[in-house]
Design a protein around this motif. Structure first.
Motif, mmCIF file in Angstrom:
data_model
loop_
_atom_site.group_PDB
_atom_site.id
_atom_site.type_symbol
_atom_site.label_atom_id
_atom_site.label_comp_id
_atom_site.label_asym_id
_atom_site.label_seq_id
_atom_site.Cartn_x
_atom_site.Cartn_y
_atom_site.Cartn_z
ATOM 1 N N PHE A 159 0.833 -1.209 0.000
ATOM 2 C CA PHE A 159 0.000 0.000 0.000
ATOM 3 C C PHE A 159 0.868 1.259 0.000
ATOM 4 C CE2 PHE A 159 -4.061 -1.692 2.350
ATOM 5 C CZ PHE A 159 -4.525 -2.222 1.169
ATOM 6 N N LYS A 160 1.915 1.242 0.817
ATOM 7 C CA LYS A 160 2.680 2.458 1.067
ATOM 8 C C LYS A 160 3.830 2.657 0.090
ATOM 9 C CE LYS A 160 1.318 4.545 3.942
ATOM 10 N NZ LYS A 160 0.100 5.399 4.021
ATOM 11 N N ASP A 161 4.025 1.727 -0.825
ATOM 12 C CA ASP A 161 5.117 1.825 -1.802
ATOM 13 C C ASP A 161 4.613 2.542 -3.051
ATOM 14 O OD1 ASP A 161 7.126 1.488 -3.688
ATOM 15 O OD2 ASP A 161 7.568 -0.567 -3.091
ATOM 16 N N PRO A 162 5.106 3.732 -3.364
ATOM 17 C CA PRO A 162 4.575 4.491 -4.498
ATOM 18 C C PRO A 162 4.870 3.881 -5.854
ATOM 19 C CG PRO A 162 6.495 5.604 -3.567
ATOM 20 C CD PRO A 162 6.146 4.487 -2.624
ATOM 21 N N GLN A 163 5.795 2.920 -5.916
ATOM 22 C CA GLN A 163 6.081 2.258 -7.188
ATOM 23 C C GLN A 163 5.061 1.167 -7.518
ATOM 24 O OE1 GLN A 163 10.525 1.673 -6.029
ATOM 25 N NE2 GLN A 163 10.479 1.565 -8.257
ATOM 26 N N VAL A 164 4.300 0.731 -6.519
ATOM 27 C CA VAL A 164 3.469 -0.469 -6.660
ATOM 28 C C VAL A 164 2.058 -0.115 -7.123
ATOM 29 C CG1 VAL A 164 2.472 -2.440 -5.437
ATOM 30 C CG2 VAL A 164 4.831 -1.738 -4.968
ATOM 31 N N LEU A 165 1.609 -0.822 -8.165
ATOM 32 C CA LEU A 165 0.254 -0.669 -8.717
ATOM 33 C C LEU A 165 -0.751 -1.606 -8.068
ATOM 34 C CD1 LEU A 165 1.249 -0.798 -12.493
ATOM 35 C CD2 LEU A 165 0.443 1.254 -11.306
ATOM 36 N N GLY A 166 -0.259 -2.713 -7.530
ATOM 37 C CA GLY A 166 -1.171 -3.699 -6.960
ATOM 38 C C GLY A 166 -0.461 -4.998 -6.668
ATOM 39 N N VAL A 167 -1.222 -5.944 -6.152
ATOM 40 C CA VAL A 167 -0.666 -7.226 -5.730
ATOM 41 C C VAL A 167 -1.729 -8.299 -5.895
ATOM 42 C CG1 VAL A 167 -1.285 -6.675 -3.328
ATOM 43 C CG2 VAL A 167 0.388 -8.477 -3.781
ATOM 44 N N THR A 168 -1.297 -9.474 -6.331
ATOM 45 C CA THR A 168 -2.178 -10.634 -6.373
ATOM 46 C C THR A 168 -1.527 -11.748 -5.563
ATOM 47 O OG1 THR A 168 -3.345 -12.225 -7.795
ATOM 48 C CG2 THR A 168 -1.246 -11.382 -8.628
ATOM 49 N N TYR A 169 -2.304 -12.376 -4.685
ATOM 50 C CA TYR A 169 -1.754 -13.286 -3.684
ATOM 51 C C TYR A 169 -1.904 -14.754 -4.074
ATOM 52 C CZ TYR A 169 -0.981 -9.499 -0.390
ATOM 53 O OH TYR A 169 -0.509 -8.361 0.220
ATOM 54 N N CYS A 170 -0.855 -15.504 -3.754
ATOM 55 C CA CYS A 170 -0.834 -16.943 -4.006
ATOM 56 C C CYS A 170 -1.637 -17.638 -2.906
ATOM 57 C CB CYS A 170 0.605 -17.446 -4.022
ATOM 58 S SG CYS A 170 0.751 -19.204 -4.420
ATOM 59 N N ALA A 171 -2.932 -17.740 -3.141
ATOM 60 C CA ALA A 171 -3.832 -18.362 -2.171
ATOM 61 C C ALA A 171 -5.118 -18.747 -2.872
ATOM 62 C CB ALA A 171 -4.131 -17.418 -1.010
ATOM 63 N N CYS A 172 -5.898 -19.595 -2.236
ATOM 64 C CA CYS A 172 -7.181 -20.042 -2.770
ATOM 65 C C CYS A 172 -8.274 -19.752 -1.729
ATOM 66 C CB CYS A 172 -7.147 -21.539 -3.076
ATOM 67 S SG CYS A 172 -5.858 -22.021 -4.245
ATOM 68 N N MET A 173 -9.500 -19.718 -2.180
ATOM 69 C CA MET A 173 -10.587 -19.478 -1.237
ATOM 70 C C MET A 173 -10.735 -20.654 -0.274
ATOM 71 S SD MET A 173 -12.627 -17.309 -0.133
ATOM 72 C CE MET A 173 -12.272 -16.123 -1.433
ATOM 73 N N TYR A 174 -10.616 -21.866 -0.803
ATOM 74 C CA TYR A 174 -10.704 -23.080 0.014
ATOM 75 C C TYR A 174 -9.387 -23.847 -0.090
ATOM 76 C CZ TYR A 174 -15.747 -22.201 -0.197
ATOM 77 O OH TYR A 174 -16.995 -21.622 -0.098
ATOM 78 N N ASP A 175 -9.053 -24.604 0.950
ATOM 79 C CA ASP A 175 -7.934 -25.533 0.845
ATOM 80 C C ASP A 175 -8.145 -26.424 -0.375
ATOM 81 O OD1 ASP A 175 -6.682 -24.556 3.083
ATOM 82 O OD2 ASP A 175 -7.418 -26.133 4.422
ATOM 83 N N GLN A 176 -7.043 -26.886 -0.938
ATOM 84 C CA GLN A 176 -7.091 -27.604 -2.202
ATOM 85 C C GLN A 176 -6.950 -29.110 -2.027
ATOM 86 O OE1 GLN A 176 -7.148 -25.382 -5.507
ATOM 87 N NE2 GLN A 176 -8.311 -24.783 -3.691
ATOM 88 N N GLY A 177 -7.480 -29.830 -2.978
ATOM 89 C CA GLY A 177 -7.273 -31.269 -3.043
ATOM 90 C C GLY A 177 -6.045 -31.560 -3.887
ATOM 91 N N GLY A 178 -6.008 -32.717 -4.522
ATOM 92 C CA GLY A 178 -4.963 -33.056 -5.475
ATOM 93 C C GLY A 178 -3.562 -32.990 -4.911
ATOM 94 N N ASN A 179 -2.643 -32.480 -5.727
ATOM 95 C CA ASN A 179 -1.238 -32.424 -5.329
ATOM 96 C C ASN A 179 -1.009 -31.518 -4.123
ATOM 97 O OD1 ASN A 179 -0.322 -34.171 -7.342
ATOM 98 N ND2 ASN A 179 -0.109 -32.521 -8.840
ATOM 99 N N THR A 180 -1.820 -30.464 -4.006
ATOM 100 C CA THR A 180 -1.654 -29.557 -2.877
ATOM 101 C C THR A 180 -1.989 -30.257 -1.565
ATOM 102 O OG1 THR A 180 -2.234 -27.699 -4.320
ATOM 103 C CG2 THR A 180 -2.301 -27.302 -1.951
ATOM 104 N N LEU A 181 -3.049 -31.044 -1.567
ATOM 105 C CA LEU A 181 -3.400 -31.824 -0.381
ATOM 106 C C LEU A 181 -2.322 -32.856 -0.085
ATOM 107 C CD1 LEU A 181 -5.393 -32.620 1.843
ATOM 108 C CD2 LEU A 181 -6.582 -34.062 0.159
#
Length: 480
Positions: free
Chosen positions: A395-417
């Protein structure tokens, strides 16, 4: 009390605050703040206003992106069965509604990315329909290179210098860009998460191609030029016994060791042979520029309206020189994470480009301390603290336009589980991580309270240090 201390206190106690109601006053139809005025061009673009970089919405208002990279993921099929009785449409609508309630305001990584939808569970058309109904901005993929997860047995990496590969990318851009070129909700095009994260493998692959292959020819010619055809000088550096450097194109297959992948970490770079390192950087830089130039020309052939976000790559994947040489072909740099040892801000300054963090971490939890432990934190409450510190820093970094986070709404199945990785805000059974959800919601909805007042360099440095102190405090192992 100094302003930065107030910010640090706010971050430290953010996880104790109740979730705020969604803020809609003072926002335009795309979620931009009407307090920041730019040009209304009809499309998302970038402007610098009062020393801060901003996305500007089609209506001409400032926009700071806060997104989930994997809000919709194929490995959510297990959570869908558990929580929504297998109703994929209900899961899709429910996940999107929860993301919006939590204050996520766009999808910088599109509805989903190919490596996160290997089973085809996410219906992209239906997801984009929901986005349009909600005026929810999103980016679109013109994927240049596959993510390592996408490769199947026997599949090889492409030769990025082959004319057939160039035609593939041009065809891909034609298919995508003609569809979105007039779409005001589209924020721009990204190239995927797969480019140059394993640069040693990409380089070695091209040297291992059959003699006469375009990629092998190009890289060998580059080295021959660097050594002015002097085989003896090359042998001295590489410990080889070539009689003629042309042997690189035919009988000798040059390879670089695995540590060259992480060469931009100072502790690794210092351990490598300076001469080989310079060669490797020249090779990667040439490959990077060639790839970015190809993507740029392919997109601009069909669409001059939208931003080019570039590849979402590890912040350590390219050298400063490579970032600078690629800069003319993208509208921003998109490193995945802020890094304690590699200054993304210095890269931004050197390129003259703004920054998005394209797959940022706030940690994962591994129950029982078992699993890969990659970016592992001791609890979901600890994830909340790191999220608050991370987002405040951006938020406070004037160079930054935005951020997208490595996360999911729900815990994952498959290889992540299988890795015992919990990366969701909700469990596989739908139980909420209340502290995490409340903290994220509070922080996300405070976006324009903080972004409009960027930090000084000293204050930003203190926020940066505070973030990595949080990582060290809560990490399940030394370092991240």
């Amino acid at each position: 009390m100094p302003r930065v201390l107030l910010l640090l206190i706010a971050v430290a106690f953010a996880n104790h605050a109740a979730a705020t109601e969604p803020v809609t006053s003072g926002l335009d139809q795309y979620g931009g703040t009407t307090a920041i005025k730019g040009k209304a061009t009809g499309f998302f673009h970038i402007e610098q206003i009062d020393g801060r970089n901003w996305f500007i919405t089609p209506d001409g208002n400032g926009f700071f992106a806060v997104a989930l990279s994997h809000m919709l993921s194929g490995e959510s099929d297990l959570a869908c069965r558990n929580i929504y009785d297998g109703d994929a449409d209900a899961w899709l609508k429910g996940s999107f509604a929860k993301a919006r309630e939590m204050g996520f305001n766009c999808a910088l990584g599109s509805a989903t990315s190919p490596e996160r939808n290997l089973n085809g569970f996410v219906d992209v058309e239906k997801a984009e329909t929901l986005f349009r109904e909600a005026n929810f901005p999103f980016s679109v993929g013109v994927i240049l290179l596959k993510h390592p997860w996408e490769f199947v047995d026997g599949e090889t990496l492409p030769d990025i210098f082959d004319p057939d590969y160039e035609q593939l990318i041009r065809s891909r851009a034609a298919q995508v860009c003609t569809r979105y070129k007039d779409d005001p909700l589209c924020m721009g095009y990204y190239y995927g998460f797969g480019a140059f994260n394993k640069s040693d493998e990409w380089v070695n692959h091209h040297f291992s191609l059959p003699p006469g292959s375009p990629g092998r020819e190009v890289l060998c010619d580059l080295l021959i030029q660097r050594y002015q055809g002097d085989a003896e000088k090359f042998n001295e550096v590489y410990g080889t016994s070539l009689k003629d450097m042309a042997e690189l194109k035919s009988t000798y297959c040059l390879t670089y060791d695995k540590q060259y992948e992480r060469r931009n970490f100072p502790i690794v770079g210092k351990s490598l042979d300076e001469r080989k390192l310079a060669d490797f950087e020249a090779i990667v830089s040439h490959m990077c520029v060639s790839l970015y130039k190809l993507g740029h020309s392919a997109i601009r052939r069909f669409d001059t309206n939208h931003l080019i976000l570039g590849s979402f790559i590890k912040e350590w994947a390219l050298s400063m020189d490579s970032w600078k040489r690629a800069a003319p072909y993208v509208d921003m740099i998109a490193p995945q994470h802020v890094n304690e040892f590699i200054s993304v801000n210095e890269i931004g300054k050197a390129t003259g480009l703004p920054i998005i963090f394209s797959d940022e971490y706030f940690g994962f939890h591994y129950p029982g301390g078992k699993g890969s432990l990659h970016a592992g934190l001791v609890s979901h409450d600890a994830r909340a603290e790191v999220y608050a510190a991370n987002l405040m820093r951006h938020f406070k970094d004037p160079q930054v336009l935005g951020v997208t986070y490595c996360a999911c709404m729900y815990d994952q199945g498959g290889n992540t589980l299988a890795k015992n990785n919990q990366n969701g805000f909700y469990s596989l059974r739908g139980e909420p991580r209340q502290t995490l959800i409340e903290t994220v919601t509070k922080m996300n909805h405070s976006v324009y309270e903080h972004v409009r007042n960027p930090a000084s360099p000293d204050e930003l440095n203190q926020l940066h240090e505070f973030l990595f102190d949080k990582w060290k405090e809560h990490s399940v192992r030394k370092g991240r």
